[in-house]
Design a protein around this motif. Structure first.
Motif, PDB file in Angstrom:
ATOM      1  N   PRO A 299       0.863  -1.186   0.000  1.00  0.00           N
ATOM      2  CA  PRO A 299       0.000   0.000   0.000  1.00  0.00           C
ATOM      3  C   PRO A 299       0.904   1.242   0.000  1.00  0.00           C
ATOM      4  N   VAL A 300       0.324   2.409  -0.090  1.00  0.00           N
ATOM      5  CA  VAL A 300       1.109   3.638  -0.036  1.00  0.00           C
ATOM      6  C   VAL A 300       1.701   3.785   1.364  1.00  0.00           C
ATOM      7  N   GLY A 301       3.013   4.048   1.402  1.00  0.00           N
ATOM      8  CA  GLY A 301       3.712   4.254   2.663  1.00  0.00           C
ATOM      9  C   GLY A 301       4.629   5.462   2.555  1.00  0.00           C
ATOM     10  N   ARG A 302       5.065   5.963   3.710  1.00  0.00           N
ATOM     11  CA  ARG A 302       5.959   7.129   3.734  1.00  0.00           C
ATOM     12  C   ARG A 302       7.398   6.662   3.850  1.00  0.00           C
ATOM     13  N   VAL A 303       8.251   7.178   2.976  1.00  0.00           N
ATOM     14  CA  VAL A 303       9.674   6.860   3.026  1.00  0.00           C
ATOM     15  C   VAL A 303      10.260   7.520   4.274  1.00  0.00           C
ATOM     16  N   ILE A 304      10.884   6.708   5.134  1.00  0.00           N
ATOM     17  CA  ILE A 304      11.513   7.293   6.329  1.00  0.00           C
ATOM     18  C   ILE A 304      13.032   7.237   6.252  1.00  0.00           C
ATOM     19  N   TRP A 305      13.544   6.449   5.345  1.00  0.00           N
ATOM     20  CA  TRP A 305      14.992   6.352   5.170  1.00  0.00           C
ATOM     21  C   TRP A 305      15.246   5.768   3.792  1.00  0.00           C
ATOM     22  N   THR A 306      16.241   6.316   3.108  1.00  0.00           N
ATOM     23  CA  THR A 306      16.582   5.799   1.791  1.00  0.00           C
ATOM     24  C   THR A 306      18.095   5.821   1.591  1.00  0.00           C
ATOM     25  N   ASP A 307      18.575   4.795   0.972  1.00  0.00           N
ATOM     26  CA  ASP A 307      19.986   4.677   0.601  1.00  0.00           C
ATOM     27  C   ASP A 307      20.026   4.203  -0.849  1.00  0.00           C
ATOM     28  N   LEU A 308      19.377   4.982  -1.708  1.00  0.00           N
ATOM     29  CA  LEU A 308      19.289   4.601  -3.112  1.00  0.00           C
ATOM     30  C   LEU A 308      20.451   5.131  -3.933  1.00  0.00           C
ATOM     31  N   LYS A 309      21.078   6.204  -3.479  1.00  0.00           N
ATOM     32  CA  LYS A 309      22.174   6.794  -4.248  1.00  0.00           C
ATOM     33  C   LYS A 309      23.457   5.979  -4.129  1.00  0.00           C
ATOM     34  N   THR A 310      23.634   5.336  -2.989  1.00  0.00           N
ATOM     35  CA  THR A 310      24.834   4.518  -2.767  1.00  0.00           C
ATOM     36  C   THR A 310      24.419   3.159  -2.221  1.00  0.00           C
ATOM     37  N   LYS A 311      25.332   2.224  -2.236  1.00  0.00           N
ATOM     38  CA  LYS A 311      25.064   0.894  -1.689  1.00  0.00           C
ATOM     39  C   LYS A 311      25.615   0.803  -0.272  1.00  0.00           C
ATOM     40  N   ASP A 312      24.995  -0.056   0.524  1.00  0.00           N
ATOM     41  CA  ASP A 312      25.471  -0.259   1.887  1.00  0.00           C
ATOM     42  C   ASP A 312      26.687  -1.190   1.885  1.00  0.00           C
ATOM     43  N   LYS A 313      27.162  -1.559   3.064  1.00  0.00           N
ATOM     44  CA  LYS A 313      28.364  -2.395   3.160  1.00  0.00           C
ATOM     45  C   LYS A 313      28.158  -3.797   2.597  1.00  0.00           C
ATOM     46  N   PHE A 314      26.900  -4.175   2.323  1.00  0.00           N
ATOM     47  CA  PHE A 314      26.604  -5.476   1.730  1.00  0.00           C
ATOM     48  C   PHE A 314      26.381  -5.373   0.224  1.00  0.00           C
ATOM     49  N   GLY A 315      26.589  -4.165  -0.324  1.00  0.00           N
ATOM     50  CA  GLY A 315      26.437  -3.969  -1.768  1.00  0.00           C
ATOM     51  C   GLY A 315      24.993  -3.833  -2.210  1.00  0.00           C
ATOM     52  N   LYS A 316      24.113  -3.349  -1.310  1.00  0.00           N
ATOM     53  CA  LYS A 316      22.703  -3.248  -1.650  1.00  0.00           C
ATOM     54  C   LYS A 316      22.184  -1.825  -1.440  1.00  0.00           C
ATOM     55  N   HIS A 317      21.210  -1.463  -2.265  1.00  0.00           N
ATOM     56  CA  HIS A 317      20.463  -0.227  -2.081  1.00  0.00           C
ATOM     57  C   HIS A 317      19.351  -0.537  -1.084  1.00  0.00           C
TER      58      HIS A 317
END
Length: 127
Positions: free
Chosen positions: A8-26
């Protein structure tokens, strides 16, 4: 085996789409009001988990659907954006495609930011 679901529609509270985390994931986290019907998503997560771990999910596995009141800062206070909400964490190696309700591309990762409202179409996998 994965399973496709749309939130359903939800509010984004955190995003890491510009870079990948230490596990190589967005990554992205959405918050939903506690009374939002997430049963289809919960069922998909549980079915995929049972397929992967028939005897039960290992303690090291991270369940993606969380009680927002468990999301606390370093002082042990619940984050305002999570209070009385259900929080769902999504991660993927590929940068997700951003489209509008007509499925027209709407831009880059900059188009999705904390505070905006989105729906996510995802494949649920256990790993």
């Amino acid at each position: 085996m994965g399973r496709k679901v749309t939130t359903p529609v939800g509010r984004v509270i955190w995003t890491d789409l510009k870079t990948k985390d230490k596990f190589g994931k967005h990554g992205i986290r959405l918050a939903f009001d506690e009374d939002t019907d997430l049963s289809e998503l919960e069922q998909a997560v549980n079915e995929v988990g049972k397929d992967k771990w028939p005897t039960g999910m290992p303690k090291a596995a991270l369940y993606p659907i969380q009680n927002g009141n468990d999301q606390v800062n370093s002082d042990g206070e619940v984050w305002d954006t999570c209070k009385d909400m259900t929080v769902i964490r999504f991660r993927n190696e590929k940068l997700p495609e951003s489209v509008n309700q007509n499925k027209d591309p709407i831009g880059t990762a900059d188009s999705i930011y904390s505070g905006c409202y989105v729906r996510i179409r995802t494949d649920i996998y256990a790993y």
